[in-house]
Scaffold this active site. Sequence first.
Site, mmCIF file in Angstrom:
data_model
loop_
_atom_site.group_PDB
_atom_site.id
_atom_site.type_symbol
_atom_site.label_atom_id
_atom_site.label_comp_id
_atom_site.label_asym_id
_atom_site.label_seq_id
_atom_site.Cartn_x
_atom_site.Cartn_y
_atom_site.Cartn_z
ATOM 1 N N GLU A 49 0.840 -1.206 0.000
ATOM 2 C CA GLU A 49 0.000 0.000 0.000
ATOM 3 C C GLU A 49 0.876 1.258 0.000
ATOM 4 O O GLU A 49 1.814 1.372 0.786
ATOM 5 C CB GLU A 49 -0.843 -0.045 1.284
ATOM 6 C CG GLU A 49 -1.801 1.113 1.457
ATOM 7 C CD GLU A 49 -2.678 0.951 2.714
ATOM 8 O OE1 GLU A 49 -2.363 0.088 3.568
ATOM 9 O OE2 GLU A 49 -3.683 1.683 2.835
ATOM 10 N N LYS A 94 -8.822 2.888 -2.346
ATOM 11 C CA LYS A 94 -9.240 2.140 -1.151
ATOM 12 C C LYS A 94 -10.702 2.458 -0.844
ATOM 13 O O LYS A 94 -11.103 3.629 -0.795
ATOM 14 C CB LYS A 94 -8.347 2.576 0.008
ATOM 15 C CG LYS A 94 -8.407 1.716 1.251
ATOM 16 C CD LYS A 94 -7.335 2.223 2.230
ATOM 17 C CE LYS A 94 -7.141 1.334 3.436
ATOM 18 N NZ LYS A 94 -5.979 1.804 4.245
ATOM 19 N N CYS A 132 -5.665 -3.168 1.809
ATOM 20 C CA CYS A 132 -5.615 -3.258 3.276
ATOM 21 C C CYS A 132 -6.980 -3.376 3.961
ATOM 22 O O CYS A 132 -7.542 -4.446 4.027
ATOM 23 C CB CYS A 132 -4.812 -2.090 3.838
ATOM 24 S SG CYS A 132 -4.017 -2.506 5.426
#
Lengths: 595, 595
Positions: B44, B128, B164
């Site tokens: 990330e 994200k 994530c």
Amino acid sequence: MPQIRLALAQVNPTVGALEANADLVLRFTAHAADRGAHVVAFPEMVLTGYPVEDLALRGSFVEASRRTLATLATRLTAEGLGQIAVVVGYLDRDDDAAHTQRLGRPKGSPQNTVALLHGGRVVTTQAKHHLPNYGVFDEFRYFVPGDHLSIVRLPGIDVALAICEDLWQEGGPVAATRAAGAGLLVVVNGSPYERDKDDARLDLCRRRAAQAGCVLAYVNMVGGQDELVFDGDSLVVGADEAVLGRAPQFEDGCLTVDLDLPAAMAAGPPLGETSHEYTADYLVRRSVLSIESLAPYTPEPAGVAPRIPDQGEVYAAVVTGLRDYVRKNGFQSVVLGLSGGIDSAVVATIACDAIGAQNVYGVSMPSSYSSEHSKSDARELAERTGLRFATVPIGPMVRAFLDNIELTGLAEENLQARARGVTLMGLSNQYGHLVLATGNKSELAVGYSTIYGDAVGGYAPLKDVPKTLVWELARWRNAAAQEKGETPPIPRRSIDKPPSAELRPGQVDADSLPDYAVLDDILDDYVEQDRSSADLVAAGFDPELVGRVIRMVDAAEYKRRQYPPGPKITTRNFGRDRRVPITNEWKEPLPPEMR
Amino acid sequence: MPQIRLALAQVNPTVGALEANADLVLRFTAHAADRGAHVVAFPEMVLTGYPVEDLALRGSFVEASRRTLATLATRLTAEGLGQIAVVVGYLDRDDDAAHTQRLGRPKGSPQNTVALLHGGRVVTTQAKHHLPNYGVFDEFRYFVPGDHLSIVRLPGIDVALAICEDLWQEGGPVAATRAAGAGLLVVVNGSPYERDKDDARLDLCRRRAAQAGCVLAYVNMVGGQDELVFDGDSLVVGADEAVLGRAPQFEDGCLTVDLDLPAAMAAGPPLGETSHEYTADYLVRRSVLSIESLAPYTPEPAGVAPRIPDQGEVYAAVVTGLRDYVRKNGFQSVVLGLSGGIDSAVVATIACDAIGAQNVYGVSMPSSYSSEHSKSDARELAERTGLRFATVPIGPMVRAFLDNIELTGLAEENLQARARGVTLMGLSNQYGHLVLATGNKSELAVGYSTIYGDAVGGYAPLKDVPKTLVWELARWRNAAAQEKGETPPIPRRSIDKPPSAELRPGQVDADSLPDYAVLDDILDDYVEQDRSSADLVAAGFDPELVGRVIRMVDAAEYKRRQYPPGPKITTRNFGRDRRVPITNEWKEPLPPEMR
């Protein structure tokens, strides 16, 4: 048109002091009732204080807040205050499993809630819809947003509720208030002070009153809480944007405003029941209070307090922040080093104004590099203000270190500052004084301070005040004294002489730093506006200087992390407002022509 | 079934070092290509480092990240790496005005984004979707959430992406991956270390692989960034929850796994175009890579690295955190006070393991209250580890203060600690060493430290390590040395003797604190679990002790605010994880029977 007398209780709660805050609500409600008010509104989360930060995550604290609210409702009635409607912020939890699940949060998550109490019971509650998560705010961390507007009918008048950020955003409660045809929107706030925020606040209230199509009442708290200062400035504006009443800044008190409001038109639920409807895609819950129609009375004119001019406003914010940090943390007195310079002179004056000169201990700590005027200016400050003054020369302590460790250059300069820091901390431990750090925002920005030296302290009143504003505050404070026929507290020479740390012979700040007027301009652009170095150069600043200042700011982050708290007065303080990594290799690029 | 060789590049980027991070991606991509990988995935926000905190709000930084990504795509091709698909996290902005407006955010707001690079271009990007805003995370502050799943077709195989927190939540990308019928889900992570998190992570990956109905590849970074340590532990699990490969903890490297994956079934867009569809209420963007079908090859077995046992894992985390804080902030050496006690012995050993004993300076600073063994144990530690050792008695410095200011009791005790702090800071200023604070989490919790004394330092390796775990680490480290036939670094007596601050004659910690085993139990419940005093008493702790410990913890908040950073190893560190007010009158209530 139906009449109503509305009271806005601009109070100073303390975080965590549930009982004391409830007492405050009782006392001010009694006062409002004495003045004939039908409704009294208190600030956001007044029962818990604000902001409670991670206390919101403690189940025992949430439960205690809920219990305090329930007890308050019965206490009000027991004290004969059951007939006044009391709007009060507190901390609640969201037990609506469907709602929390939709948001991906656990059932029972905390909510920032406002309740309306009347007749011994909680008539309605409403959770904050718009949660701020920028600047100093982390409300997504704590709270589940609310999903409805509560409207309570006093005889003939519909009163809608909103909480702080709900006012700063267009959708949600404000839009639903208009759609639901309420006659009054009461907004409870915990809105921290920033320079010139009162102007922005008034503009906003006017705009939203027009949007909501009704009178808007804004109640804010006063007082200090760690780095935040609340400035009050509660106000009432009409749908026509006229100011109907306005409370003073930084003073607690109760603003009473008589209003003629449009009669409630919508059908309401029967007494004691709650109706639900969707208006403009938003859920509206209506309740009706069981009070008789209000008898006509002769309205009294409400006060509109004058605004404090700019420097006076900042000065009042810093005094308020310091006073409340001292008082709410149980200190009686403060101690600080007096260098004869402008920063310590202004901090000492602020401290005298905040807690009285008899509780302020100033210590002159000369070294062999200290000028004669640094000692005499410190003494003169003590005489002008009446603070308690002592002199502790640091020569013997500095020599003891130099005899045992070889320290030269910057290491020796810092040693002097640290000997002073140890001296102040010793006096703090011995006598219980809170140590005040005297550094200003410009120094903190570029790292022009000694960590564990002049940076020691429990509170730093000038932490968010740029150096050029420190001078302005000094001049303003002296002029204010002169106007009142008092002795100007700050020695003329402390204001006029070139600033110096006096850590080596003949040293002045200008050796290492640009002129403070230029520095503060660059810092404002880089720190507060997040402007790039290319923008700064385009604005006309010297590229080499821009690069140097930015490097200093970036390299000093580790010092800022260990600096004491101090009152926020700008749009971006060095605290919760600006969160940058210490480990950080990012270098602002130079503009193309400089590469 | 189509074959694919997947590489997970477990690298250690540096926040802000865009160029260096891009170089890291190039180097590891070349390595993965050498090993025949078709796809290589990086963590990330690898290009910016993670977390960037308020750097995300700087437009110049966002632009630089975007430029770095674009340049990286062409650099990869220029270096003959255009035929490997590179999955790489970076910082982008959301220019979709309709999307940002729907979310009430300005156009151009930052996004935490992953890109797939191939053939010199950015084939697809994906932001994200689930933004963590709890614990140490503030991602609502920074980012606008993503609204789609990207699926890229390698010949015969559909690869989906996630970032994530998208893995920790059920809805969004994981559900859409299943609905869209992807054959592989690649999740890029910046997942900070916590004790035992590797177990939770494996369980989670297994569950989500089963839910997504495909192989799941998890790539995490390694290294330290201020208070966070990333432990790597990259892994690949099948939809049947089998572990197909796992990288070691705390080591950078490249995990290569050969996979047989189900053939892509859904209709894809033509080469070079992107199709859009809604699957399970979620937008899916499909792209097709212009590479030839992969020739069959003989798969190689992937490694499954063994887990480090508990104390070793914590020790490795603290060593990693310290090493990277030193290196990434440009230090070459560290200095710390050696008291002969367990905390300084463990910190010194950690420092020697992190940066080499020749770069570690230990200073014994005895006072008149120091025991003989405090000096000899410090010297023995130096001999066992090989660190550079010096003795600076603080008697003369302490006397210089006492001769000039009357300090008694606690004020005199603190003075000794502060004379040591000034000595260490002097050495730091003179020689450029980073000062290490040696306090542990238990002391920091109850305020059993002297601010500006033993609390001075740039980094505090044991900040999040409770005292009982400090002893465990010491025993584990000595045993590990013994197993390898090396000298155990920590003197036996430093482990066995009763802990003492030695600030007055005969003082031991047990005078003011409960037994550390009991204290750490209470602290774990109160600090990490947010349990109430009533819960603690119900769990069998002495009510008087519970009340006393909680009061100590609450009263020490001001000290913690000025404490140096240190590596997080528990679920809740004293840093971004736990944000409580200093000014705070909340007192945990005693259980009903005690009131």
